[in-house]
Design a protein around this motif. Structure first.
Motif, short mmCIF file in Angstrom:
data_model
loop_
_atom_site.label_atom_id
_atom_site.label_comp_id
_atom_site.label_asym_id
_atom_site.label_seq_id
_atom_site.Cartn_x
_atom_site.Cartn_y
_atom_site.Cartn_z
N PRO A 111 0.28 6.98 16.69
CA PRO A 111 0.59 6.74 15.27
C PRO A 111 0.20 5.35 14.78
N ARG A 112 0.29 4.35 15.63
CA ARG A 112 -0.07 2.99 15.24
C ARG A 112 -1.54 2.89 14.85
N SER A 113 -2.37 3.81 15.32
CA SER A 113 -3.80 3.71 15.05
C SER A 113 -4.12 3.79 13.57
N LEU A 114 -3.28 4.45 12.77
CA LEU A 114 -3.63 4.67 11.36
C LEU A 114 -3.64 3.37 10.56
N ILE A 115 -2.61 2.57 10.69
CA ILE A 115 -2.59 1.30 9.95
C ILE A 115 -3.74 0.41 10.41
N GLU A 116 -4.09 0.49 11.69
CA GLU A 116 -5.20 -0.32 12.19
C GLU A 116 -6.53 0.19 11.65
N CYS A 117 -6.69 1.49 11.53
CA CYS A 117 -7.93 2.05 10.97
C CYS A 117 -8.16 1.55 9.55
N ALA A 118 -7.10 1.55 8.75
CA ALA A 118 -7.23 1.16 7.34
C ALA A 118 -7.80 -0.24 7.20
N LEU B 82 -1.67 -9.37 7.62
CA LEU B 82 -2.60 -9.52 8.73
C LEU B 82 -2.24 -10.77 9.55
N VAL B 83 -2.08 -10.58 10.84
CA VAL B 83 -1.79 -11.69 11.75
C VAL B 83 -2.82 -11.65 12.87
N ASP B 84 -3.68 -12.67 12.90
CA ASP B 84 -4.77 -12.71 13.89
C ASP B 84 -5.60 -11.43 13.86
N GLY B 85 -5.82 -10.93 12.65
CA GLY B 85 -6.66 -9.75 12.48
C GLY B 85 -5.96 -8.42 12.62
N LEU B 86 -4.70 -8.43 13.09
CA LEU B 86 -3.96 -7.18 13.26
C LEU B 86 -2.97 -7.00 12.11
N PRO B 87 -2.90 -5.78 11.54
CA PRO B 87 -1.92 -5.52 10.48
C PRO B 87 -0.52 -5.40 11.05
N VAL B 88 0.40 -6.16 10.49
CA VAL B 88 1.80 -6.12 10.91
C VAL B 88 2.63 -5.57 9.75
N VAL B 89 3.35 -4.50 10.00
CA VAL B 89 4.19 -3.88 8.97
C VAL B 89 5.45 -4.72 8.80
N ARG B 90 5.71 -5.15 7.56
CA ARG B 90 6.86 -6.02 7.28
C ARG B 90 7.92 -5.35 6.43
N GLY B 91 7.65 -4.14 6.00
CA GLY B 91 8.65 -3.42 5.22
C GLY B 91 8.14 -2.03 4.88
N VAL B 92 9.04 -1.04 4.87
CA VAL B 92 8.68 0.34 4.54
C VAL B 92 9.76 0.91 3.64
N TRP B 93 9.31 1.59 2.58
CA TRP B 93 10.22 2.24 1.64
C TRP B 93 9.82 3.71 1.49
N VAL B 94 10.79 4.59 1.47
CA VAL B 94 10.55 6.01 1.19
C VAL B 94 11.34 6.38 -0.05
N MET C 167 0.84 -1.19 0.00
CA MET C 167 0.00 0.00 0.00
C MET C 167 0.88 1.25 0.00
N PRO C 168 0.30 2.41 -0.31
CA PRO C 168 1.10 3.64 -0.23
C PRO C 168 1.53 3.92 1.21
N LEU D 290 6.13 3.29 0.16
CA LEU D 290 5.39 2.04 0.15
C LEU D 290 5.47 1.33 1.49
N VAL D 291 4.41 0.58 1.80
CA VAL D 291 4.35 -0.19 3.05
C VAL D 291 3.88 -1.60 2.74
N ARG D 292 4.63 -2.59 3.22
CA ARG D 292 4.25 -4.00 3.11
C ARG D 292 3.58 -4.42 4.41
N VAL D 293 2.40 -5.02 4.30
CA VAL D 293 1.60 -5.36 5.49
C VAL D 293 1.07 -6.78 5.39
#
Length: 377
Positions: free
Chosen positions: A304-311, A359-371, A48-49, A354-357
């Protein structure tokens, strides 16, 4: 420099699909659906972006990790940057309060200057991996707003101004009894409470209107977006819109959100409001605005963590939004609100934030970030 991904669930615009993506020189060069033999295998993870946070207070927490304990401001900026990237935030608007309204130690004038200078030093030294911009939260009822803002508005990282008024009994603190309970809990007498409340109202009466016009003019002169904070009623929204505000941040009633929609303003709510199930101040729930079609995006406010969870939360029951629509709440919508036309969407020509995500037990886990195509987390 080129970078390629394959077998990713790419969230691009209004859809998502399994496909591949090519990055060239920091930008998105190609996006394609279907199988590919080229690039890093993302194993079906979401791509995702990068998240854009229009309002976060978290920089102050790193500068003052405990009451009366300040940290090196450059070190605080670096830590804050890393924490944001770890949860997928690639563009951060650090929201800093200007104008004394029962301010915390971190918001005193000398500390505020140290904070923003530390942020700029870290940026110029290449110590920040994400992009940081300053969102000045302007306490319009304050006697000293103009004096302070005159020294801060032209800071080179300034990008956003917002109008706020924390006078008890309206807006965020419209439940006066609930608000005054905090003063009572601190041991204030009834007489002292009345004196303090009267002083706050008098301060608002003489300052709020002229200061709002002053802040609006600063934003207009610099060609920067103007945000209205915690609007409660039609009058609040209309006044802000007439001054040029294009974003309604954290409206506290359905009535205010509806008028913001009528006035063409983007409606941004706090991520913790959705994740926690409501406002800690007892104001309108973000979930209710989502159900009414009165929600355009989220800002992290204080988590800040709330944003990825909201999505991802909003794709589940009772909402059932598409993944693309949910992701847009924290990427494309805030980008548009801030006038950032080069990011917030996976499309050729946009920045490769870019963000690689997964889902683990319903929670989004960030696995990579690129700027801009560079791996940063």
């Amino acid at each position: 420099m080129e970078l390629a991904f394959r077998n990713a669930r790419i969230v691009a615009g209004e859809e998502d699909f399994i496909g591949s993506l090519l990055v060239r020189d920091g930008g998105i060069a190609e996006v394609a659906s279907g199988a590919s033999a080229v690039g890093e295998d993302l194993e079906g993870d979401v791509l995702m972006p990068g998240i854009i946070d229009l309002h976060t207070d978290s920089l102050e927490k790193h500068y003052f990790p405990r009451p009366n304990i300040d940290w090196n401001p450059v070190s605080a900026a670096v830590t804050h940057d890393g924490c944001g990237l770890s949860v997928g935030v690639t563009t951060t608007f650090d929201s800093l309060s200007v104008g004394s309204f029962n301010p915390s130690v971190a918001r005193k004038e000398d500390n505020l200057r140290r904070l923003v200078d530390g942020l700029l030093t870290a940026k110029r030294a290449g110590m920040l991996k994400g992009e940081h911009l300053i969102h000045w939260r302007c306490e319009t009822a304050a006697d000293d707003l103009r004096e302070r803002l005159d020294h801060l508005a032209d800071h080179p990282m300034t990008a956003l101004f917002s109008l706020m008024d924390h006078t008890p009994g309206q807006r965020q603190y419209r439940n006066l009894d609930q608000y005054l309970d905090n003063w009572r809990a601190g041991g204030m007498s009834a007489v002292a409470i009345e004196e303090r409340l009267t002083a706050a109202r008098e301060r608002q009466s003489r300052n709020a209107a002229p200061n709002r016009a002053y802040v609006a003019e600063l934003a207009r002169e610099r060609g920067m977006p103007l945000v209205s904070h915690d609007d409660e009623d039609l009058e609040h929204v209309d006044e802000a819109a007439d001054l040029g505000a294009t974003v309604a941040e954290f409206p506290v009633t359905v009535e205010a959100a509806r008028r913001a929609r009528e006035r063409g303003m983007a409606i941004i709510m706090g991520g913790p409001n959705l994740i926690r199930g409501g406002s800690y101040s007892g104001n309108v729930r973000a979930a209710e605005l989502a159900e009414l079609g009165l929600l355009d995006g989220f800002a992290s406010d204080y988590v800040p963590r709330s944003l990825i969870e909201c999505a991802f939360r909003i794709t589940a029951k009772p909402f059932g939004w598409s993944l693309a629509r949910g992701v847009a709440l924290v990427t494309e919508a805030p980008a548009r609100a801030a006038g950032l036309n080069d990011r917030g969407r996976i499309a050729p020509g946009h920045r490769a934030d870019l963000v690689r995500v997964r889902l683990v037990d319903g929670l989004p886990v960030v696995r990579g970030v690129w700027v801009q195509g560079e791996r940063v987390a």
